[in-house]
Design an enzyme around this catalytic site. Structure first.
Site, PDB file in Angstrom:
ATOM      1  CG  HIS A  11      39.458   2.679 -19.434  1.00 29.48           C
ATOM      2  ND1 HIS A  11      39.801   3.980 -19.712  1.00 29.48           N
ATOM      3  CD2 HIS A  11      40.446   1.910 -19.960  1.00 29.48           C
ATOM      4  CE1 HIS A  11      40.952   3.998 -20.378  1.00 29.48           C
ATOM      5  NE2 HIS A  11      41.373   2.760 -20.533  1.00 29.48           N
ATOM      6  CG  HIS A  37      33.773   9.400 -21.331  1.00 29.00           C
ATOM      7  ND1 HIS A  37      34.003   8.049 -21.259  1.00 29.00           N
ATOM      8  CD2 HIS A  37      34.840   9.979 -20.705  1.00 29.00           C
ATOM      9  CE1 HIS A  37      35.152   7.816 -20.631  1.00 29.00           C
ATOM     10  NE2 HIS A  37      35.673   8.983 -20.289  1.00 29.00           N
ATOM     11  CE  LYS A  90      35.188   4.559 -17.392  1.00 32.03           C
ATOM     12  NZ  LYS A  90      35.868   5.818 -17.654  1.00 32.03           N
ATOM     13  CG  ASP A 128      38.021  10.276 -22.703  1.00 35.98           C
ATOM     14  OD1 ASP A 128      37.873  10.532 -21.495  1.00 35.98           O
ATOM     15  OD2 ASP A 128      38.948   9.575 -23.143  1.00 35.98           O
ATOM     16  CG  HIS A 132      37.825  12.759 -17.649  1.00 33.09           C
ATOM     17  ND1 HIS A 132      37.956  11.779 -16.682  1.00 33.09           N
ATOM     18  CD2 HIS A 132      37.726  12.103 -18.838  1.00 33.09           C
ATOM     19  CE1 HIS A 132      37.939  10.582 -17.282  1.00 33.09           C
ATOM     20  NE2 HIS A 132      37.799  10.756 -18.574  1.00 33.09           N
ATOM     21  CG  HIS A 169      37.123   6.028 -23.888  1.00 39.72           C
ATOM     22  ND1 HIS A 169      37.518   4.739 -23.666  1.00 39.72           N
ATOM     23  CD2 HIS A 169      37.300   6.680 -22.712  1.00 39.72           C
ATOM     24  CE1 HIS A 169      37.912   4.614 -22.420  1.00 39.72           C
ATOM     25  NE2 HIS A 169      37.785   5.776 -21.817  1.00 39.72           N
TER      26      HIS A 169
END
Ligand code: NCD
Ligand code: ZN
Length: 345
Positions: free
Chosen positions: A138, A15, A101, A249, A17, A176
């Site tokens: 999420h 995970h 996602k 994350d 970004h 997460h």
């Protein structure tokens, strides 16, 4: 004698970004130097909603990680109310898209184009189930009348349970997780349900963010919860269960966007990800389960081969830099200025 160094199969980060443009160039190597592969989240300012956009983003990531040619970004598509199921499944079959996602609309950073009601996209999720394409979730409800600290637990009963009842074979990663409720839910679900756990949710609770002054660099979504949840997450991560795996994350934001009247959610944890996770396993006397959590459970769930290389961490103190990058690109790393007990070499 205590452990002085540990060598394990190279981990993956499930995970991440990485952003785009100059920020991508600045941050990507922190992930690529540690991890063999990373699941790349698709919440760019213009979200990655098609196979073509994912392929183009993958090329930009590969250009940004030229110095680490073995690093493999695993791409995801961002689900919207109008996503094209055929493109999604074809992208998966062609090997461009590893997963898709689900962001509930307005749940977090760049999620305005997310899904308004999961039921709207049930036909898409059915196509994914059939294709064996994992759904990454999420897991927070977004209604204004639900307290931010209750949003994950409520998501389980309002969305996750009905979804899995309707699609019992769908492969789902509960991303997460931050609550005992989610950890218990995942542990008691079938083998098609797993979860990522961040290092920061294993290390901080909401007091760390709010007592003695508000610390915007510890603000992320889902927000850190009370101590009992942190302890439950530590238990789940270090238990040896194959259902939990590493997902940092890491989510860089410019310092000015964090230290603001309306600060962005996200913790830039990539630079010392492995050191922080290992510290948790050491504190829990569970170093023997570290390799499975970091390097085996993820690829096994995704049905990908485990990495062949190994990496080593040494018991050696190091201080986390106060800041990474300059000017408009400056970002504050997780645990800036603190001394860590391990070092990835
Ligand atoms: C992430 C981001 O900034 O993209 N922020 C965060 O707090 N984790 C989005 C997300 O994963 O929710
Ligand atoms: Zn994220």
């Amino acid at each position: 004698m205590s452990t002085q160094s540990i060598t394990i199969t190279q981990p993956d980060d499930w995970h991440v970004h990485l952003r785009d443009d100059a920020m991508l160039t600045q941050v990507a190597s922190y992930t690529a130097r540690q991890f063999g592969r990373a699941i790349i989240m698709p919440n760019l300012a213009t979200p990655v909603t098609t196979t073509a956009l994912a392929a183009a983003y993958r090329d930009r990531i590969l250009a940004a990680t030229k110095g680490q040619p073995d690093f493999q970004p695993l791409m995801t598509a961002y689900l919207t109310d109008t996503i094209d199921a055929n493109d999604l499944v074809q992208g998966h079959q062609q090997g461009v898209l590893t997963a898709a996602k689900l962001y509930p609309a307005n749940a977090t950073t760049n999620s305005a184009f997310g899904v308004s009601d999961v039921k709207t996209i049930y036909p898409v999720l059915e196509a994914m189930q059939k294709a064996g394409m994992p759904l990454l979730v999420h897991g927070e409800v977004v209604s204004h009348d639900v307290d931010i600290f209750d949003r994950e637990a409520l998501f389980i009963e309002t969305t996750m349970e009905p979804l899995l009842k309707a699609m019992p074979e769908l492969k789902v990663v509960f991303e997460h997780i931050t609550t005992k409720d989610a950890a218990d839910f995942v542990a008691s679900s079938g083998d098609n349900i797993a979860a990522t756990i961040t290092a920061h949710h294993l290390q901080i609770n909401r007091n760390d963010m709010l007592v003695g002054g508000i610390r915007p660099h510890l603000y992320c979504l889902p927000v850190a919860k009370r101590e009992l949840h942190r302890l439950a997450l530590r238990q789940a991560a270090t238990s040896g269960s194959k259902k939990f795996f590493l997902g940092t994350d890491t989510a860089p934001h410019r310092i000015g966007d964090k230290e603001s009247a309306c600060g962005c959610a996200g913790i830039f944890s990539a630079p010392h990800a492995l050191e922080n996770y290992l510290q948790v396993f050491e504190e829990e006397n569970a170093i023997e389960h570290f390799e499975a959590f970091a390097s085996f459970n993820g690829p096994d769930f995704y049905r990908l081969p485990r990495n062949e290389k190994t990496i080593t961490l040494e018991k050696k103190e190091q201080t986390v830099p106060e800041v990474i990058g300059e000017g408009d690109l400056a970002v504050m790393p997780y645990r800036a200025g603190e001394v860590l007990g391990w070092q990835f070499t």
